[in-house]
Design a protein around this motif. Sequence first.
Motif, PDB file in Angstrom:
ATOM      1  N   GLU A  39       0.824  -1.203   0.000  1.00 51.61           N
ATOM      2  CA  GLU A  39       0.000   0.000   0.000  1.00 51.61           C
ATOM      3  C   GLU A  39       0.862   1.259   0.000  1.00 51.61           C
ATOM      4  OE1 GLU A  39      -2.246  -0.622   3.546  1.00 51.61           O
ATOM      5  OE2 GLU A  39      -3.828  -1.737   2.522  1.00 51.61           O
ATOM      6  N   SER A  40       0.279   2.350  -0.479  1.00 52.34           N
ATOM      7  CA  SER A  40       0.981   3.633  -0.507  1.00 52.34           C
ATOM      8  C   SER A  40       1.378   4.047   0.916  1.00 52.34           C
ATOM      9  CB  SER A  40       0.081   4.711  -1.116  1.00 52.34           C
ATOM     10  OG  SER A  40      -0.241   4.393  -2.451  1.00 52.34           O
ATOM     11  N   GLY A  41       2.596   4.558   1.058  1.00 54.46           N
ATOM     12  CA  GLY A  41       3.053   5.050   2.346  1.00 54.46           C
ATOM     13  C   GLY A  41       3.383   3.989   3.369  1.00 54.46           C
ATOM     14  N   ARG A  42       3.430   2.722   2.963  1.00 53.67           N
ATOM     15  CA  ARG A  42       3.730   1.631   3.881  1.00 53.67           C
ATOM     16  C   ARG A  42       5.094   1.027   3.574  1.00 53.67           C
ATOM     17  NH1 ARG A  42       0.303   1.602   8.275  1.00 53.67           N
ATOM     18  NH2 ARG A  42      -1.835   1.948   7.615  1.00 53.67           N
ATOM     19  N   THR A  43       5.616   0.263   4.521  1.00 56.85           N
ATOM     20  CA  THR A  43       6.888  -0.421   4.330  1.00 56.85           C
ATOM     21  C   THR A  43       6.696  -1.919   4.487  1.00 56.85           C
ATOM     22  OG1 THR A  43       8.198   1.443   5.146  1.00 56.85           O
ATOM     23  CG2 THR A  43       9.252  -0.709   5.174  1.00 56.85           C
ATOM     24  N   LEU A  44       7.120  -2.661   3.467  1.00 55.97           N
ATOM     25  CA  LEU A  44       7.143  -4.116   3.541  1.00 55.97           C
ATOM     26  C   LEU A  44       8.585  -4.552   3.722  1.00 55.97           C
ATOM     27  CD1 LEU A  44       6.011  -6.993   3.244  1.00 55.97           C
ATOM     28  CD2 LEU A  44       6.254  -6.745   0.753  1.00 55.97           C
ATOM     29  N   GLY A  45       8.888  -5.184   4.848  1.00 53.48           N
ATOM     30  CA  GLY A  45      10.217  -5.714   5.094  1.00 53.48           C
ATOM     31  C   GLY A  45      10.337  -7.110   4.522  1.00 53.48           C
ATOM     32  N   LEU A  46      11.425  -7.372   3.818  1.00 56.62           N
ATOM     33  CA  LEU A  46      11.651  -8.673   3.193  1.00 56.62           C
ATOM     34  C   LEU A  46      12.910  -9.271   3.791  1.00 56.62           C
ATOM     35  CD1 LEU A  46      10.139 -10.232   0.949  1.00 56.62           C
ATOM     36  CD2 LEU A  46      11.828  -9.358  -0.660  1.00 56.62           C
ATOM     37  N   VAL A  47      12.779 -10.442   4.438  1.00 59.26           N
ATOM     38  CA  VAL A  47      13.905 -11.044   5.140  1.00 59.26           C
ATOM     39  C   VAL A  47      14.135 -12.466   4.649  1.00 59.26           C
ATOM     40  CG1 VAL A  47      13.511  -9.644   7.199  1.00 59.26           C
ATOM     41  CG2 VAL A  47      12.476 -11.901   7.048  1.00 59.26           C
ATOM     42  N   GLY A  48      15.303 -12.978   4.976  1.00 57.45           N
ATOM     43  CA  GLY A  48      15.671 -14.344   4.603  1.00 57.45           C
ATOM     44  C   GLY A  48      17.176 -14.466   4.546  1.00 57.45           C
ATOM     45  N   GLU A  49      17.666 -15.711   4.458  1.00 58.21           N
ATOM     46  CA  GLU A  49      19.100 -15.953   4.387  1.00 58.21           C
ATOM     47  C   GLU A  49      19.687 -15.420   3.086  1.00 58.21           C
ATOM     48  OE1 GLU A  49      20.066 -20.110   6.428  1.00 58.21           O
ATOM     49  OE2 GLU A  49      18.255 -20.218   5.218  1.00 58.21           O
ATOM     50  N   SER A  50      20.986 -15.228   3.067  1.00 58.03           N
ATOM     51  CA  SER A  50      21.664 -14.821   1.841  1.00 58.03           C
ATOM     52  C   SER A  50      21.425 -15.853   0.745  1.00 58.03           C
ATOM     53  CB  SER A  50      23.172 -14.683   2.090  1.00 58.03           C
ATOM     54  OG  SER A  50      23.433 -13.663   3.027  1.00 58.03           O
ATOM     55  N   GLY A  51      21.108 -15.378  -0.448  1.00 59.24           N
ATOM     56  CA  GLY A  51      20.871 -16.278  -1.565  1.00 59.24           C
ATOM     57  C   GLY A  51      19.444 -16.734  -1.721  1.00 59.24           C
ATOM     58  N   CYS A  52      18.522 -16.201  -0.893  1.00 58.92           N
ATOM     59  CA  CYS A  52      17.127 -16.663  -0.978  1.00 58.92           C
ATOM     60  C   CYS A  52      16.348 -15.961  -2.081  1.00 58.92           C
ATOM     61  CB  CYS A  52      16.421 -16.480   0.365  1.00 58.92           C
ATOM     62  SG  CYS A  52      16.098 -14.755   0.806  1.00 58.92           S
ATOM     63  N   GLY A  53      16.916 -14.911  -2.684  1.00 55.20           N
ATOM     64  CA  GLY A  53      16.243 -14.242  -3.792  1.00 55.20           C
ATOM     65  C   GLY A  53      15.689 -12.877  -3.476  1.00 55.20           C
ATOM     66  N   LYS A  54      16.026 -12.310  -2.316  1.00 57.53           N
ATOM     67  CA  LYS A  54      15.461 -11.019  -1.919  1.00 57.53           C
ATOM     68  C   LYS A  54      15.847  -9.908  -2.889  1.00 57.53           C
ATOM     69  CE  LYS A  54      17.515 -10.779   2.077  1.00 57.53           C
ATOM     70  NZ  LYS A  54      18.422 -11.937   1.928  1.00 57.53           N
ATOM     71  N   SER A  55      17.146  -9.770  -3.123  1.00 58.79           N
ATOM     72  CA  SER A  55      17.618  -8.687  -3.995  1.00 58.79           C
ATOM     73  C   SER A  55      17.150  -8.880  -5.432  1.00 58.79           C
ATOM     74  CB  SER A  55      19.148  -8.604  -3.958  1.00 58.79           C
ATOM     75  OG  SER A  55      19.595  -8.234  -2.665  1.00 58.79           O
TER      76      SER A  55
END
Length: 324
Positions: A39-55
């Motif tokens: 949603e507009s004005g919100r923050t979604l945090g994305l977590v996980g181990e290195s190599g999980c595909g976040k970036s």
Amino acid sequence: MTVLLEVRNLQKHFPVRGGLLRRIVAHVRAVDGVSFTLESGRTLGLVGESGCGKSTLGRAILQLQRPTGGEVVLEGTELTTLGPRRLLEMRREMQIIFQDPFASLSPRRTVAQTIREPLDVHGIGSASERDGKVEELLQVVGMRPQVMDRYPHEFSGGQRQRIGIARALALNPKLIVADEPVSALDVSVRAQVLNLIAKLQREHGIAFLFISHDLSVVEHVSDHVGVMYLGKLVEMAPAKEIYRDPRHPYTQALLSAVPVPDPKRKSKRIVLTGDVPSPMHPPPGCPFHKRCPKVMEVCSKVAAPVVDVGTAARPHRVACHLYA
């Protein structure tokens, strides 16, 4: 709140070539069917181990790496089908803060040239107006306009990251992907940058996709949190809910590893066995079943269904057979 971003079954597979003729012999499934809304004005945090595909997920959303499949809808516009000209126009609405504040800034460009570049590319304002905008942006991120003619190597890591944030703000975007924006910074500087991001969000209403492996940082800045494992989103819920009552065994293991700043309080660490499977050859069924302390027979045979274990007001989705 208005939905700004919709990601539907997004996939990004990288071909692996081998043999004498360099034919495609396999694919690395870096992102494998991810769906969520922001949603507009919100923050979604994305977590996980290195190599999980976040970036990779963040870059695929911005079309820096074109997705293999799925849809990315920003304010009603489907990005994956756009041509270069239309996509350039849409880039005014979405920007990125890179992980390494030194590598992401050209050593041959001054601060003014770096921050001006988005304005130059999109032809916004006259030369004097662009210079004025650069001064304004530097003040917004807490830096003096007198540094405009200096180069990146003359600044500390925190100052360089502030310059990167100023560049990301130049076009007044509605969405910013922050890819590990504080992982390369000292703890004290990290707090300053996080507070700056929170302040900018309050004042400008920007939506953030905040990518990090640091769960304590994500808790501080996020409204919702998504947990990734081997290219898939295994759990998503409001930040307070996911830290209070994690449901997926992988999320529980991640949170158990967060240090507790209280010597009298001892947390029970969940130690996962085995290595993360290769995204080139993901295991059948649930991708986490080979390391899961609560594994069942069905986990190795059938893909885990996505189950909503929350309420209508506070949705909490988890991909696990324990709740099916």
